[in-house]
Structure formats: C-alpha cells, structure tokens
Design a protein around this motif. Structure first.
Motif, PDB file in Angstrom:
ATOM      1  N   ASN A 191       0.861  -1.184   0.000  1.00 31.05           N
ATOM      2  CA  ASN A 191       0.000   0.000   0.000  1.00 31.05           C
ATOM      3  C   ASN A 191       0.896   1.233   0.000  1.00 31.05           C
ATOM      4  N   VAL A 192       1.472   1.519  -1.164  1.00 34.23           N
ATOM      5  CA  VAL A 192       2.465   2.582  -1.335  1.00 34.23           C
ATOM      6  C   VAL A 192       2.094   3.375  -2.586  1.00 34.23           C
ATOM      7  N   GLN A 193       2.207   4.685  -2.526  1.00 36.06           N
ATOM      8  CA  GLN A 193       1.806   5.502  -3.671  1.00 36.06           C
ATOM      9  C   GLN A 193       2.806   5.431  -4.832  1.00 36.06           C
ATOM     10  N   ASP A 194       4.100   5.476  -4.477  1.00 40.91           N
ATOM     11  CA  ASP A 194       5.143   5.585  -5.497  1.00 40.91           C
ATOM     12  C   ASP A 194       5.385   4.239  -6.197  1.00 40.91           C
ATOM     13  N   GLU A 195       5.216   4.207  -7.511  1.00 40.06           N
ATOM     14  CA  GLU A 195       5.324   2.944  -8.267  1.00 40.06           C
ATOM     15  C   GLU A 195       6.709   2.326  -8.197  1.00 40.06           C
ATOM     16  N   GLY A 237      10.544  -2.679   4.184  1.00 43.89           N
ATOM     17  CA  GLY A 237      10.024  -1.363   4.559  1.00 43.89           C
ATOM     18  C   GLY A 237       8.555  -1.147   4.288  1.00 43.89           C
ATOM     19  N   CYS A 238       7.858  -2.195   3.889  1.00 45.12           N
ATOM     20  CA  CYS A 238       6.431  -2.071   3.573  1.00 45.12           C
ATOM     21  C   CYS A 238       5.604  -2.036   4.847  1.00 45.12           C
ATOM     22  N   LYS A 239       4.838  -0.964   5.055  1.00 45.12           N
ATOM     23  CA  LYS A 239       4.083  -0.756   6.307  1.00 45.12           C
ATOM     24  C   LYS A 239       2.660  -1.338   6.228  1.00 45.12           C
ATOM     25  N   ALA A 240       2.156  -1.530   5.020  1.00 47.77           N
ATOM     26  CA  ALA A 240       0.792  -2.071   4.859  1.00 47.77           C
ATOM     27  C   ALA A 240       0.709  -2.730   3.492  1.00 47.77           C
ATOM     28  N   MET A 241       0.059  -3.888   3.432  1.00 42.11           N
ATOM     29  CA  MET A 241       0.019  -4.608   2.155  1.00 42.11           C
ATOM     30  C   MET A 241      -1.275  -5.396   2.015  1.00 42.11           C
ATOM     31  N   SER A 242      -1.672  -5.568   0.777  1.00 41.31           N
ATOM     32  CA  SER A 242      -2.776  -6.470   0.431  1.00 41.31           C
ATOM     33  C   SER A 242      -2.147  -7.575  -0.396  1.00 41.31           C
ATOM     34  N   ARG A 248      10.283  -1.915  -6.154  1.00 41.60           N
ATOM     35  CA  ARG A 248      11.431  -2.280  -5.302  1.00 41.60           C
ATOM     36  C   ARG A 248      11.024  -3.366  -4.296  1.00 41.60           C
ATOM     37  N   ILE A 249       9.892  -3.159  -3.630  1.00 44.44           N
ATOM     38  CA  ILE A 249       9.443  -4.122  -2.609  1.00 44.44           C
ATOM     39  C   ILE A 249       9.094  -5.470  -3.254  1.00 44.44           C
ATOM     40  N   VAL A 250       8.353  -5.402  -4.361  1.00 45.32           N
ATOM     41  CA  VAL A 250       7.946  -6.644  -5.048  1.00 45.32           C
ATOM     42  C   VAL A 250       9.178  -7.410  -5.546  1.00 45.32           C
ATOM     43  N   ASP A 251      10.168  -6.677  -6.048  1.00 41.52           N
ATOM     44  CA  ASP A 251      11.390  -7.341  -6.518  1.00 41.52           C
ATOM     45  C   ASP A 251      12.120  -8.045  -5.381  1.00 41.52           C
ATOM     46  N   GLU A 252      12.052  -7.486  -4.159  1.00 44.67           N
ATOM     47  CA  GLU A 252      12.696  -8.160  -3.019  1.00 44.67           C
ATOM     48  C   GLU A 252      11.951  -9.474  -2.697  1.00 44.67           C
ATOM     49  N   VAL A 253      10.628  -9.452  -2.833  1.00 43.31           N
ATOM     50  CA  VAL A 253       9.860 -10.680  -2.584  1.00 43.31           C
ATOM     51  C   VAL A 253      10.210 -11.727  -3.653  1.00 43.31           C
ATOM     52  N   ILE A 254      10.318 -11.291  -4.901  1.00 42.29           N
ATOM     53  CA  ILE A 254      10.656 -12.228  -5.986  1.00 42.29           C
ATOM     54  C   ILE A 254      12.065 -12.781  -5.786  1.00 42.29           C
ATOM     55  N   ILE A 260     -17.103  -8.579  -5.673  1.00 48.18           N
ATOM     56  CA  ILE A 260     -16.142  -7.564  -6.117  1.00 48.18           C
ATOM     57  C   ILE A 260     -15.516  -6.846  -4.920  1.00 48.18           C
ATOM     58  N   GLN A 261     -14.205  -6.682  -5.005  1.00 45.80           N
ATOM     59  CA  GLN A 261     -13.455  -5.873  -4.043  1.00 45.80           C
ATOM     60  C   GLN A 261     -12.810  -4.744  -4.827  1.00 45.80           C
ATOM     61  N   VAL A 262     -13.197  -3.504  -4.543  1.00 42.67           N
ATOM     62  CA  VAL A 262     -12.525  -2.343  -5.134  1.00 42.67           C
ATOM     63  C   VAL A 262     -11.558  -1.817  -4.084  1.00 42.67           C
ATOM     64  N   LEU A 263     -10.285  -1.830  -4.410  1.00 43.92           N
ATOM     65  CA  LEU A 263      -9.245  -1.402  -3.463  1.00 43.92           C
ATOM     66  C   LEU A 263      -8.610  -0.118  -3.989  1.00 43.92           C
ATOM     67  N   PRO A 264      -9.131   1.041  -3.516  1.00 43.31           N
ATOM     68  CA  PRO A 264      -8.539   2.306  -3.968  1.00 43.31           C
ATOM     69  C   PRO A 264      -7.080   2.398  -3.549  1.00 43.31           C
ATOM     70  N   ASN A 265      -6.218   2.876  -4.447  1.00 47.05           N
ATOM     71  CA  ASN A 265      -4.810   3.051  -4.073  1.00 47.05           C
ATOM     72  C   ASN A 265      -4.672   4.386  -3.363  1.00 47.05           C
ATOM     73  N   VAL A 266      -5.133   4.417  -2.112  1.00 46.86           N
ATOM     74  CA  VAL A 266      -5.207   5.651  -1.323  1.00 46.86           C
ATOM     75  C   VAL A 266      -4.640   5.338   0.054  1.00 46.86           C
ATOM     76  N   GLN A 267      -3.879   6.247   0.613  1.00 43.26           N
ATOM     77  CA  GLN A 267      -3.250   5.985   1.904  1.00 43.26           C
ATOM     78  C   GLN A 267      -4.238   6.070   3.070  1.00 43.26           C
ATOM     79  N   ASP A 268      -5.110   7.091   3.005  1.00 43.04           N
ATOM     80  CA  ASP A 268      -5.986   7.373   4.142  1.00 43.04           C
ATOM     81  C   ASP A 268      -7.162   6.399   4.191  1.00 43.04           C
TER      82      ASP A 268
END
Lengths: 98, 98, 98, 98
Positions: free
Chosen positions: A12-16, A68-73, A21-27, D7-15
């Motif tokens: 759950n990170v805004q910057d692509e 460094g990932c603080k929240a993830m789906s 970076r995080i996904v590549d570490e998991v891979i 359906i699960q809509v997961l907005p890419n939003v921090q808040d």
C-alpha cells in the motif's frame, strides 16, 4: 508435485518505483528458495510441496515488511492435490510463449 | 494505457485435458482481440483501455460456454488508472525472464 | 490486530452438496480456532495475528483433504500491517447489515 | 439465477477513511441496482443474470473514479452456470449467521 501457488504482494504505497522495489525483493526471496517459479504481470507462481509452499507464502509478507512495507494487500491462489500431481507451470505456459 | 486485467477461467470439469481445451479456447479468443496479452500459469493478463478490457472479460465466459463449459469459477484482477498509465506487462515481467 | 485474511476453498467436485459438506468442515475448523470470523458467500474472513492466521490458512486445506477432497483450488486475501491495525470485520461490515 | 459475482474495489489511497468513503459509494451504487447483494469484509457479492452482473462490475470502477479515486486494484470472483442455477447467497451464508 502436489501443489502450485501464485502470489501477488501489493504494497500500500503511492510511489510505483517503491512498489517495484518491494515486489522485486519478494521475488528475489522466492528465487532463493530454489523452487521452480514463474513471474507473471500480477503474480508469481511457485510449484512444489504444499506445506513448503505455504511456509514460503507466509514468509513473503515478512520479506516485504523487512523491505520497509508498512501495509500490504496480498492475493494468493493455491492448486492442491493431496494425493496427485497438479498441472505444472511448464504444461500450462510454455506452448503459449513459443 | 489506463488498465490491465488478468483473468483465470476455471471450468468446473473433472478431466484436466477438458479444462485445458476450454482454457485454450478462451486464450485463443483473447489472442484474437489483437491486444497485448501474457499467459501465466494461473491467469492471462491483457492490457489496454479499461472499457474494452471489461467487454473482453465479459465475453471470455461466453467463449467458455460455447466451448461446452456448463459451470465455471472465474477470478479477475483489474488495475485501473482513470487518468494515467498502469504499469505495463513489459515493465513488470521482462526483467524476470532474461 | 495486525492482519485479516479471507479464504475460499473450492473443492474440485461436481456435486454441490459435496462441495457444501467439505466447505462446512473447513468453516467448522475456522470456528474451532476461537478467532473472530465472518462467513460470506464466496469466502470466510478471519482476523487476528498474521502468523497465526497463516498457520490457520495452511491447515484449512488439510481439513478439506481429511474431509475427502482430492483436488482443490483455494483463493486467499490477506490484509497485513506489520506495525499497525488493519480495518476490523466489524468496521467494514456492520453498518451494511443494519 | 445463472451467476453470482463478488467484487473488491481497493482504492490506491493511503488514508483509510478515504478508502471507506470510496468503497461506500461503490456499495451504494450496487444497492441502487436493486439486485440482491451481500457486503462482506473484503468483497460485496451480487447475484442475478450474468450479463447484467458484468455490466454492474464494469460500472463499479467508474463509480469509484467519479468518487475521486485516481488508481485502483479490483478483484472479482464470478460463479457462472450458463444453463443452470448457481448456489444462492442465502444458501451459502444464512446458516452460518444464526
């Protein structure tokens, strides 16, 4: 081979670039397990023994956490045949990439 | 490119060769759309315009139906940026297959 | 509470009553864990500690196996905040069922 | 009733409150369709005619878009029987909530 799993870790990170970076570490962790794996656009598939695969799936989120990932789906698919063989990555994919 | 979808059509059929036959007909349909697509072990990803992709997703189940599938479970992932570009298949996959 | 998972065990079985029997055994196991859970039409959600939840997810397929399921497809969602609290089942659902 | 979707809509939003606001607008849209639906912790299930359901699924992302969501990940499950009836929400859930 009784199981195959596919995992998508969605930080759950805004910057692509940070997501990548995080996904590549998991891979990289998945690669380090030595099991046969296949990276797709939305998920990485791994095949092997069910119990071993589930331990790997469990660890993937800790790898993201340490990256460094603080929240993830996370979205996981599992194909499991307790006493048989599931379709292999090779059988499901190769003919479509020739 | 505002969207990317990944679709898994899982025919409720016991015989694995019949599953593969039906899934291959869906993949052939996806190929016929002319959009960029990528077959993975559990799902096929397609990228393009959101509305067009959703029409393709909707038709995939009718293709399976015409292929003789009487019951199916389908799993779809959608990445959608109304006013921007989603990560491409190429950006997400290529470096992992070199 | 750092995590919440949702699991769908889809036995590869033709007879719907047999599907329901196997799924009900998995739900009974989830109930026996004593964690807060919520049965939805396609998946059962459980909330608690991430590591404990992943062990429960892993065991669910063994429960289906012992219930006689020879082949299964499983779909798991995970919400995980290593150092925080995920949205609770209560916060996400209650207001929609009043 | 030949289909059921979740359906699960997961907005890419921090808040988180902003996530809830956007998701609630999608659920309000689903309610407005008049079809039978069921809100679960991770996804909302709707049952009815396959083609109508897929049009609703397609519109859900436009509703999130109009609610201000700039990027989203969406996860959809579909159960479809072209010539039969899928298990109803009522049959799958009610006994577990008594």
């Amino acid at each position: 081979m009784n199981a195959s799993v596919a995992i998508q870790v969605l930080p759950n990170v805004q910057d692509e670039e940070e997501v990548i970076r995080i996904v590549d570490e998991v891979i990289a962790y998945i690669r380090s397990t030595g099991l046969n794996y296949y990276v797709g656009p939305f998920e990485t598939t791994i095949e092997g023994d069910y119990d071993q695969l589930m331990d790997i799936v469990k660890e993937c989120q800790h790898v993201a956490e340490r990256a460094g990932c603080k929240a993830m789906s996370v979205y996981v698919k599992i194909a499991y045949k307790p006493e048989g063989d599931v379709l292999t990555i090779e059988k499901k994919v190769t003919k479509h990439h020739q």
